[in-house]
Write a protein that holds these residues in place. Sequence first.
Motif, PDB file in Angstrom:
ATOM      1  N   THR A  74       0.834  -1.202   0.000  1.00  0.00           N
ATOM      2  CA  THR A  74       0.000   0.000   0.000  1.00  0.00           C
ATOM      3  C   THR A  74       0.869   1.252   0.000  1.00  0.00           C
ATOM      4  O   THR A  74       0.624   2.190  -0.764  1.00  0.00           O
ATOM      5  CB  THR A  74      -0.943   0.000   1.225  1.00  0.00           C
ATOM      6  N   GLN A  75       1.888   1.258   0.842  1.00  0.00           N
ATOM      7  CA  GLN A  75       2.774   2.424   0.891  1.00  0.00           C
ATOM      8  C   GLN A  75       3.515   2.619  -0.423  1.00  0.00           C
ATOM      9  O   GLN A  75       3.654   3.752  -0.904  1.00  0.00           O
ATOM     10  CB  GLN A  75       3.759   2.273   2.055  1.00  0.00           C
ATOM     11  N   ALA A  76       3.969   1.533  -1.027  1.00  0.00           N
ATOM     12  CA  ALA A  76       4.688   1.642  -2.298  1.00  0.00           C
ATOM     13  C   ALA A  76       3.782   2.211  -3.389  1.00  0.00           C
ATOM     14  O   ALA A  76       4.188   3.109  -4.136  1.00  0.00           O
ATOM     15  CB  ALA A  76       5.238   0.276  -2.716  1.00  0.00           C
ATOM     16  N   LEU A  77       2.556   1.721  -3.482  1.00  0.00           N
ATOM     17  CA  LEU A  77       1.636   2.235  -4.498  1.00  0.00           C
ATOM     18  C   LEU A  77       1.287   3.703  -4.240  1.00  0.00           C
ATOM     19  O   LEU A  77       1.163   4.493  -5.177  1.00  0.00           O
ATOM     20  CB  LEU A  77       0.367   1.385  -4.549  1.00  0.00           C
ATOM     21  N   ALA A  78       1.154   4.073  -2.969  1.00  0.00           N
ATOM     22  CA  ALA A  78       0.877   5.479  -2.643  1.00  0.00           C
ATOM     23  C   ALA A  78       2.056   6.361  -3.045  1.00  0.00           C
ATOM     24  O   ALA A  78       1.868   7.450  -3.596  1.00  0.00           O
ATOM     25  CB  ALA A  78       0.575   5.621  -1.150  1.00  0.00           C
ATOM     26  N   LEU A  79       3.270   5.893  -2.795  1.00  0.00           N
ATOM     27  CA  LEU A  79       4.455   6.666  -3.186  1.00  0.00           C
ATOM     28  C   LEU A  79       4.577   6.782  -4.702  1.00  0.00           C
ATOM     29  O   LEU A  79       4.953   7.838  -5.221  1.00  0.00           O
ATOM     30  CB  LEU A  79       5.723   6.028  -2.598  1.00  0.00           C
ATOM     31  N   ILE A  80       4.260   5.709  -5.408  1.00  0.00           N
ATOM     32  CA  ILE A  80       4.280   5.765  -6.873  1.00  0.00           C
ATOM     33  C   ILE A  80       3.272   6.800  -7.361  1.00  0.00           C
ATOM     34  O   ILE A  80       3.563   7.594  -8.259  1.00  0.00           O
ATOM     35  CB  ILE A  80       4.009   4.369  -7.477  1.00  0.00           C
ATOM     36  N   LYS A  99     -10.318   3.955  -3.056  1.00  0.00           N
ATOM     37  CA  LYS A  99     -10.776   2.612  -2.685  1.00  0.00           C
ATOM     38  C   LYS A  99     -10.253   1.559  -3.657  1.00  0.00           C
ATOM     39  O   LYS A  99      -9.913   0.449  -3.264  1.00  0.00           O
ATOM     40  CB  LYS A  99     -12.297   2.579  -2.636  1.00  0.00           C
ATOM     41  N   LYS A 100     -10.187   1.920  -4.919  1.00  0.00           N
ATOM     42  CA  LYS A 100      -9.703   0.963  -5.922  1.00  0.00           C
ATOM     43  C   LYS A 100      -8.267   0.532  -5.612  1.00  0.00           C
ATOM     44  O   LYS A 100      -7.900  -0.614  -5.819  1.00  0.00           O
ATOM     45  CB  LYS A 100      -9.775   1.561  -7.328  1.00  0.00           C
ATOM     46  N   MET A 101      -7.436   1.448  -5.097  1.00  0.00           N
ATOM     47  CA  MET A 101      -6.055   1.115  -4.770  1.00  0.00           C
ATOM     48  C   MET A 101      -6.019   0.113  -3.614  1.00  0.00           C
ATOM     49  O   MET A 101      -5.300  -0.891  -3.676  1.00  0.00           O
ATOM     50  CB  MET A 101      -5.244   2.360  -4.403  1.00  0.00           C
ATOM     51  N   ALA A 106      -5.510  -5.607  -1.703  1.00  0.00           N
ATOM     52  CA  ALA A 106      -6.159  -6.783  -1.117  1.00  0.00           C
ATOM     53  C   ALA A 106      -6.205  -7.929  -2.123  1.00  0.00           C
ATOM     54  O   ALA A 106      -5.907  -9.080  -1.770  1.00  0.00           O
ATOM     55  CB  ALA A 106      -7.556  -6.426  -0.642  1.00  0.00           C
ATOM     56  N   SER A 107      -6.541  -7.620  -3.377  1.00  0.00           N
ATOM     57  CA  SER A 107      -6.641  -8.676  -4.389  1.00  0.00           C
ATOM     58  C   SER A 107      -5.290  -9.349  -4.630  1.00  0.00           C
ATOM     59  O   SER A 107      -5.238 -10.544  -4.923  1.00  0.00           O
ATOM     60  CB  SER A 107      -7.208  -8.120  -5.695  1.00  0.00           C
ATOM     61  N   LEU A 108      -4.201  -8.596  -4.502  1.00  0.00           N
ATOM     62  CA  LEU A 108      -2.872  -9.174  -4.682  1.00  0.00           C
ATOM     63  C   LEU A 108      -2.534 -10.193  -3.595  1.00  0.00           C
ATOM     64  O   LEU A 108      -1.704 -11.075  -3.801  1.00  0.00           O
ATOM     65  CB  LEU A 108      -1.805  -8.070  -4.682  1.00  0.00           C
ATOM     66  N   HIS A 109      -3.181 -10.039  -2.443  1.00  0.00           N
ATOM     67  CA  HIS A 109      -2.866 -10.906  -1.309  1.00  0.00           C
ATOM     68  C   HIS A 109      -3.835 -12.077  -1.149  1.00  0.00           C
ATOM     69  O   HIS A 109      -3.633 -12.931  -0.284  1.00  0.00           O
ATOM     70  CB  HIS A 109      -2.801 -10.063  -0.030  1.00  0.00           C
ATOM     71  N   LEU A 110      -4.872 -12.140  -1.955  1.00  0.00           N
ATOM     72  CA  LEU A 110      -5.838 -13.230  -1.843  1.00  0.00           C
ATOM     73  C   LEU A 110      -5.234 -14.616  -2.066  1.00  0.00           C
ATOM     74  O   LEU A 110      -5.627 -15.568  -1.388  1.00  0.00           O
ATOM     75  CB  LEU A 110      -7.010 -13.003  -2.802  1.00  0.00           C
ATOM     76  N   PRO A 138     -19.164   1.642   0.123  1.00  0.00           N
ATOM     77  CA  PRO A 138     -19.861   2.915  -0.103  1.00  0.00           C
ATOM     78  C   PRO A 138     -18.924   4.103   0.123  1.00  0.00           C
ATOM     79  O   PRO A 138     -17.868   3.972   0.748  1.00  0.00           O
ATOM     80  CB  PRO A 138     -20.985   2.902   0.928  1.00  0.00           C
ATOM     81  N   ASN A 139     -19.313   5.269  -0.374  1.00  0.00           N
ATOM     82  CA  ASN A 139     -18.458   6.451  -0.299  1.00  0.00           C
ATOM     83  C   ASN A 139     -18.064   6.836   1.121  1.00  0.00           C
ATOM     84  O   ASN A 139     -16.994   7.368   1.348  1.00  0.00           O
ATOM     85  CB  ASN A 139     -19.135   7.643  -0.974  1.00  0.00           C
ATOM     86  N   TYR A 140     -18.922   6.580   2.092  1.00  0.00           N
ATOM     87  CA  TYR A 140     -18.614   6.986   3.470  1.00  0.00           C
ATOM     88  C   TYR A 140     -17.597   6.050   4.137  1.00  0.00           C
ATOM     89  O   TYR A 140     -17.015   6.392   5.154  1.00  0.00           O
ATOM     90  CB  TYR A 140     -19.876   7.068   4.325  1.00  0.00           C
ATOM     91  N   TYR A 141     -17.339   4.893   3.558  1.00  0.00           N
ATOM     92  CA  TYR A 141     -16.390   3.940   4.140  1.00  0.00           C
ATOM     93  C   TYR A 141     -14.971   4.391   3.835  1.00  0.00           C
ATOM     94  O   TYR A 141     -14.645   4.742   2.713  1.00  0.00           O
ATOM     95  CB  TYR A 141     -16.624   2.536   3.567  1.00  0.00           C
ATOM     96  N   ARG A 142     -14.107   4.375   4.843  1.00  0.00           N
ATOM     97  CA  ARG A 142     -12.724   4.827   4.682  1.00  0.00           C
ATOM     98  C   ARG A 142     -11.766   3.692   4.996  1.00  0.00           C
ATOM     99  O   ARG A 142     -11.807   3.103   6.063  1.00  0.00           O
ATOM    100  CB  ARG A 142     -12.429   6.021   5.581  1.00  0.00           C
ATOM    101  N   TYR A 143     -10.837   3.410   4.055  1.00  0.00           N
ATOM    102  CA  TYR A 143      -9.828   2.373   4.240  1.00  0.00           C
ATOM    103  C   TYR A 143      -8.599   2.907   4.969  1.00  0.00           C
ATOM    104  O   TYR A 143      -8.077   2.285   5.851  1.00  0.00           O
ATOM    105  CB  TYR A 143      -9.347   1.835   2.891  1.00  0.00           C
ATOM    106  N   GLY A 144      -8.045   4.023   4.526  1.00  0.00           N
ATOM    107  CA  GLY A 144      -6.806   4.515   5.089  1.00  0.00           C
ATOM    108  C   GLY A 144      -6.453   5.859   4.495  1.00  0.00           C
ATOM    109  O   GLY A 144      -7.289   6.515   3.893  1.00  0.00           O
ATOM    110  N   ASN A 145      -5.235   6.302   4.672  1.00  0.00           N
ATOM    111  CA  ASN A 145      -4.805   7.618   4.224  1.00  0.00           C
ATOM    112  C   ASN A 145      -3.621   7.537   3.281  1.00  0.00           C
ATOM    113  O   ASN A 145      -2.818   6.629   3.361  1.00  0.00           O
ATOM    114  CB  ASN A 145      -4.418   8.483   5.417  1.00  0.00           C
ATOM    115  N   LEU A 146      -3.502   8.514   2.412  1.00  0.00           N
ATOM    116  CA  LEU A 146      -2.381   8.641   1.481  1.00  0.00           C
ATOM    117  C   LEU A 146      -1.595   9.873   1.841  1.00  0.00           C
ATOM    118  O   LEU A 146      -2.146  10.890   2.143  1.00  0.00           O
ATOM    119  CB  LEU A 146      -2.905   8.742   0.046  1.00  0.00           C
TER     120      LEU A 146
END
Length: 146
Positions: A74-80, A99-101, A106-110, A138-146
């Motif tokens: 996640t951190q690597a993709l955010a930095l990219i 959310k797509k990121m 998550a899909s990479l780790h399945l 949904p839009n109100y759901y938050r995964y994390g921060n960039l």
Amino acid sequence: MKNGCIVCNMGHSNTEIDVASLRTPELTWERVRSQVDHVIWPDGKRIVLLAEGRLLNLSCSTVPTFVLSITATTQALALIELYNAPEGRYKQDVYLLPKKMDEYVASLHLPTFDAHLTELSDEQAKYLGLNKNGPFKPNYYRYGNL
């Protein structure tokens, strides 16, 4: 709980999971490895209990490599994203990860769980009010921060 669910204590004390009620003659405990037990019901249903229900952060001495992998990916993709973004897109601030990121990470780790995603049917997507290709929260759901 669903068969095969993972149960762990991320609370404030060692009393958050009633482990004593799981130590009955009807239930079988199977040690998988250090800090990981299967608790198995007579019908075959099982849960994966971590650290015998004790506080996970105090019971397990290291962060699992799986968690490190999710975090680092996640951190690597955010930095990219930050590196490739046009100048001025991001100011010094906190940004929500798309959310797509997060879903991509998550899909990479399945495969670690021998799992895969299925595609929503048109009917399911319509009922949930989602695009068939995600994001799936949904839009109100938050995964994390960039």
